[in-house]
Design a protein around this motif. Structure first.
Motif, PDB file in Angstrom:
ATOM      1  N   THR A  39       0.797  -1.226   0.000  1.00  0.00           N
ATOM      2  CA  THR A  39       0.000   0.000   0.000  1.00  0.00           C
ATOM      3  C   THR A  39       0.835   1.284   0.000  1.00  0.00           C
ATOM      4  O   THR A  39       0.501   2.247  -0.685  1.00  0.00           O
ATOM      5  CB  THR A  39      -0.928   0.010   1.235  1.00  0.00           C
ATOM      6  OG1 THR A  39      -1.584  -1.253   1.298  1.00  0.00           O
ATOM      7  CG2 THR A  39      -1.959   1.108   1.136  1.00  0.00           C
ATOM      8  N   CYS A  40       1.905   1.310   0.758  1.00  0.00           N
ATOM      9  CA  CYS A  40       2.681   2.560   0.872  1.00  0.00           C
ATOM     10  C   CYS A  40       3.795   2.651  -0.168  1.00  0.00           C
ATOM     11  O   CYS A  40       4.599   3.587  -0.138  1.00  0.00           O
ATOM     12  CB  CYS A  40       3.238   2.712   2.276  1.00  0.00           C
ATOM     13  SG  CYS A  40       4.670   1.672   2.616  1.00  0.00           S
ATOM     14  N   GLU A  41       3.860   1.669  -1.062  1.00  0.00           N
ATOM     15  CA  GLU A  41       4.843   1.663  -2.155  1.00  0.00           C
ATOM     16  C   GLU A  41       6.283   1.792  -1.654  1.00  0.00           C
ATOM     17  O   GLU A  41       7.080   2.548  -2.202  1.00  0.00           O
ATOM     18  CB  GLU A  41       4.514   2.746  -3.177  1.00  0.00           C
ATOM     19  CG  GLU A  41       3.151   2.515  -3.821  1.00  0.00           C
ATOM     20  CD  GLU A  41       2.752   3.610  -4.789  1.00  0.00           C
ATOM     21  OE1 GLU A  41       3.436   4.643  -4.844  1.00  0.00           O
ATOM     22  OE2 GLU A  41       1.746   3.408  -5.485  1.00  0.00           O
ATOM     23  N   GLY A  42       6.580   1.107  -0.582  1.00  0.00           N
ATOM     24  CA  GLY A  42       7.963   1.073  -0.092  1.00  0.00           C
ATOM     25  C   GLY A  42       8.343   2.209   0.823  1.00  0.00           C
ATOM     26  O   GLY A  42       9.519   2.391   1.124  1.00  0.00           O
ATOM     27  N   GLN A  43       7.374   2.975   1.284  1.00  0.00           N
ATOM     28  CA  GLN A  43       7.680   4.117   2.165  1.00  0.00           C
ATOM     29  C   GLN A  43       7.751   3.710   3.635  1.00  0.00           C
ATOM     30  O   GLN A  43       7.847   4.571   4.511  1.00  0.00           O
ATOM     31  CB  GLN A  43       6.621   5.224   1.985  1.00  0.00           C
ATOM     32  CG  GLN A  43       6.552   5.788   0.581  1.00  0.00           C
ATOM     33  CD  GLN A  43       7.884   6.343   0.115  1.00  0.00           C
ATOM     34  OE1 GLN A  43       8.480   7.192   0.763  1.00  0.00           O
ATOM     35  NE2 GLN A  43       8.385   5.831  -1.004  1.00  0.00           N
ATOM     36  N   ALA A  45       5.482   2.428   5.620  1.00  0.00           N
ATOM     37  CA  ALA A  45       4.342   2.928   6.377  1.00  0.00           C
ATOM     38  C   ALA A  45       3.197   1.927   6.399  1.00  0.00           C
ATOM     39  O   ALA A  45       2.080   2.269   6.755  1.00  0.00           O
ATOM     40  CB  ALA A  45       3.873   4.254   5.778  1.00  0.00           C
ATOM     41  N   CYS A  46       3.456   0.695   5.971  1.00  0.00           N
ATOM     42  CA  CYS A  46       2.430  -0.337   6.035  1.00  0.00           C
ATOM     43  C   CYS A  46       3.169  -1.661   6.249  1.00  0.00           C
ATOM     44  O   CYS A  46       4.371  -1.662   6.391  1.00  0.00           O
ATOM     45  CB  CYS A  46       1.608  -0.389   4.744  1.00  0.00           C
ATOM     46  SG  CYS A  46       2.462  -1.131   3.324  1.00  0.00           S
ATOM     47  N   SER A  47       2.463  -2.747   6.256  1.00  0.00           N
ATOM     48  CA  SER A  47       3.174  -4.036   6.281  1.00  0.00           C
ATOM     49  C   SER A  47       2.494  -4.987   5.304  1.00  0.00           C
ATOM     50  O   SER A  47       2.567  -6.193   5.445  1.00  0.00           O
ATOM     51  CB  SER A  47       3.192  -4.612   7.700  1.00  0.00           C
ATOM     52  OG  SER A  47       1.863  -4.727   8.187  1.00  0.00           O
ATOM     53  N   THR A  48       1.857  -4.395   4.298  1.00  0.00           N
ATOM     54  CA  THR A  48       1.077  -5.197   3.357  1.00  0.00           C
ATOM     55  C   THR A  48       1.942  -5.829   2.266  1.00  0.00           C
ATOM     56  O   THR A  48       1.414  -6.425   1.329  1.00  0.00           O
ATOM     57  CB  THR A  48      -0.040  -4.354   2.708  1.00  0.00           C
ATOM     58  OG1 THR A  48       0.561  -3.254   2.018  1.00  0.00           O
ATOM     59  CG2 THR A  48      -1.016  -3.832   3.743  1.00  0.00           C
ATOM     60  N   CYS A  49       3.246  -5.695   2.389  1.00  0.00           N
ATOM     61  CA  CYS A  49       4.151  -6.340   1.429  1.00  0.00           C
ATOM     62  C   CYS A  49       4.862  -7.511   2.098  1.00  0.00           C
ATOM     63  O   CYS A  49       5.870  -7.990   1.597  1.00  0.00           O
ATOM     64  CB  CYS A  49       5.157  -5.336   0.884  1.00  0.00           C
ATOM     65  SG  CYS A  49       6.201  -4.640   2.178  1.00  0.00           S
ATOM     66  N   HIS A  50       4.320  -7.971   3.210  1.00  0.00           N
ATOM     67  CA  HIS A  50       4.927  -9.063   3.980  1.00  0.00           C
ATOM     68  C   HIS A  50       4.967 -10.364   3.173  1.00  0.00           C
ATOM     69  O   HIS A  50       3.967 -10.771   2.607  1.00  0.00           O
ATOM     70  CB  HIS A  50       4.102  -9.234   5.268  1.00  0.00           C
ATOM     71  CG  HIS A  50       4.365 -10.496   5.999  1.00  0.00           C
ATOM     72  ND1 HIS A  50       3.381 -11.199   6.642  1.00  0.00           N
ATOM     73  CD2 HIS A  50       5.504 -11.196   6.198  1.00  0.00           C
ATOM     74  CE1 HIS A  50       3.910 -12.269   7.213  1.00  0.00           C
ATOM     75  NE2 HIS A  50       5.197 -12.296   6.949  1.00  0.00           N
ATOM     76  N   ALA A  85       8.663  -7.189   1.455  1.00  0.00           N
ATOM     77  CA  ALA A  85       9.166  -7.322   0.082  1.00  0.00           C
ATOM     78  C   ALA A  85       9.691  -6.005  -0.482  1.00  0.00           C
ATOM     79  O   ALA A  85      10.513  -6.008  -1.392  1.00  0.00           O
ATOM     80  CB  ALA A  85       8.073  -7.891  -0.823  1.00  0.00           C
ATOM     81  N   CYS A  86       9.253  -4.885   0.076  1.00  0.00           N
ATOM     82  CA  CYS A  86       9.761  -3.604  -0.432  1.00  0.00           C
ATOM     83  C   CYS A  86      11.182  -3.337   0.055  1.00  0.00           C
ATOM     84  O   CYS A  86      11.846  -2.436  -0.450  1.00  0.00           O
ATOM     85  CB  CYS A  86       8.844  -2.455  -0.040  1.00  0.00           C
ATOM     86  SG  CYS A  86       8.855  -2.071   1.725  1.00  0.00           S
ATOM     87  N   GLN A  87      11.647  -4.116   1.026  1.00  0.00           N
ATOM     88  CA  GLN A  87      12.983  -3.897   1.574  1.00  0.00           C
ATOM     89  C   GLN A  87      13.990  -4.931   1.076  1.00  0.00           C
ATOM     90  O   GLN A  87      15.160  -4.900   1.457  1.00  0.00           O
ATOM     91  CB  GLN A  87      12.922  -3.927   3.115  1.00  0.00           C
ATOM     92  CG  GLN A  87      12.020  -2.861   3.692  1.00  0.00           C
ATOM     93  CD  GLN A  87      12.447  -1.468   3.252  1.00  0.00           C
ATOM     94  OE1 GLN A  87      13.590  -1.061   3.453  1.00  0.00           O
ATOM     95  NE2 GLN A  87      11.543  -0.725   2.620  1.00  0.00           N
TER      96      GLN A  87
HETATM   97  S1  FES Z   1       5.029  -1.463   0.830  1.00  0.00           S
HETATM   98 FE1  FES Z   1       4.576  -0.576   2.737  1.00  0.00          FE
HETATM   99  S2  FES Z   1       6.131  -1.317   4.031  1.00  0.00           S
HETATM  100 FE2  FES Z   1       6.507  -2.331   2.156  1.00  0.00          FE
END
Ligand code: FES
Length: 111
Positions: A39-43, A45-50, A85-87
């Motif tokens: 959701t936050c596109e790698g910022q 600010a979410c954990s929906t890329c778990h 996954a964004c990290q």
């Molecule tokens: S996309 Fe929001 S923390 Fe990874």
């Protein structure tokens, strides 16, 4: 090119795709139709890329930052090999990186 294997939450489906070195795992997942919101596109600010990293691959990844660890605490179905996954960025030593989608919906039998 780096090969990534996405496994569905129930383990029934495996999808083998390729990404470029340096590419964000979240981007690779989304480009290949994997159900990761991000959701936050790698910022951070979410954990929906778990995602849940295969235990054999987990030690190959650079350690998660404290901020990532804190965000993972907010995710559902977290395991000892969970990452955002964004990290995670693809790299040569990560060929055949295997990640599973966390189980979002479970039936009454818990499967
Ligand atoms: S996309 Fe929001 S923390 Fe990874």
């Amino acid at each position: 090119m780096t090969r990534v294997i996405f496994v569905s939450a129930d383990g029934e489906n495996r999808s083998e795709v390729e990404g470029l070195a340096g590419q964000q795992l979240l981007e690779v997942a989304q480009a290949n139709g994997q159900p990761l919101e991000g959701t936050c596109e790698g910022q951070m600010a979410c954990s929906t890329c778990h995602v849940i990293v295969d235990p054999a691959d987990f030690p190959k990844l650079p350690r998660a930052s404290e901020m990532e660890e804190d965000l993972l605490d907010l995710a559902s179905h977290v395991t000892r090999t969970s990452r955002l996954a964004c990290q995670v960025h693809l790299a040569e030593g990560l060929d055949s990186l295997t990640v599973r989608m966390p189980g979002a919906v479970r039936n009454m039998q818990g499967r």
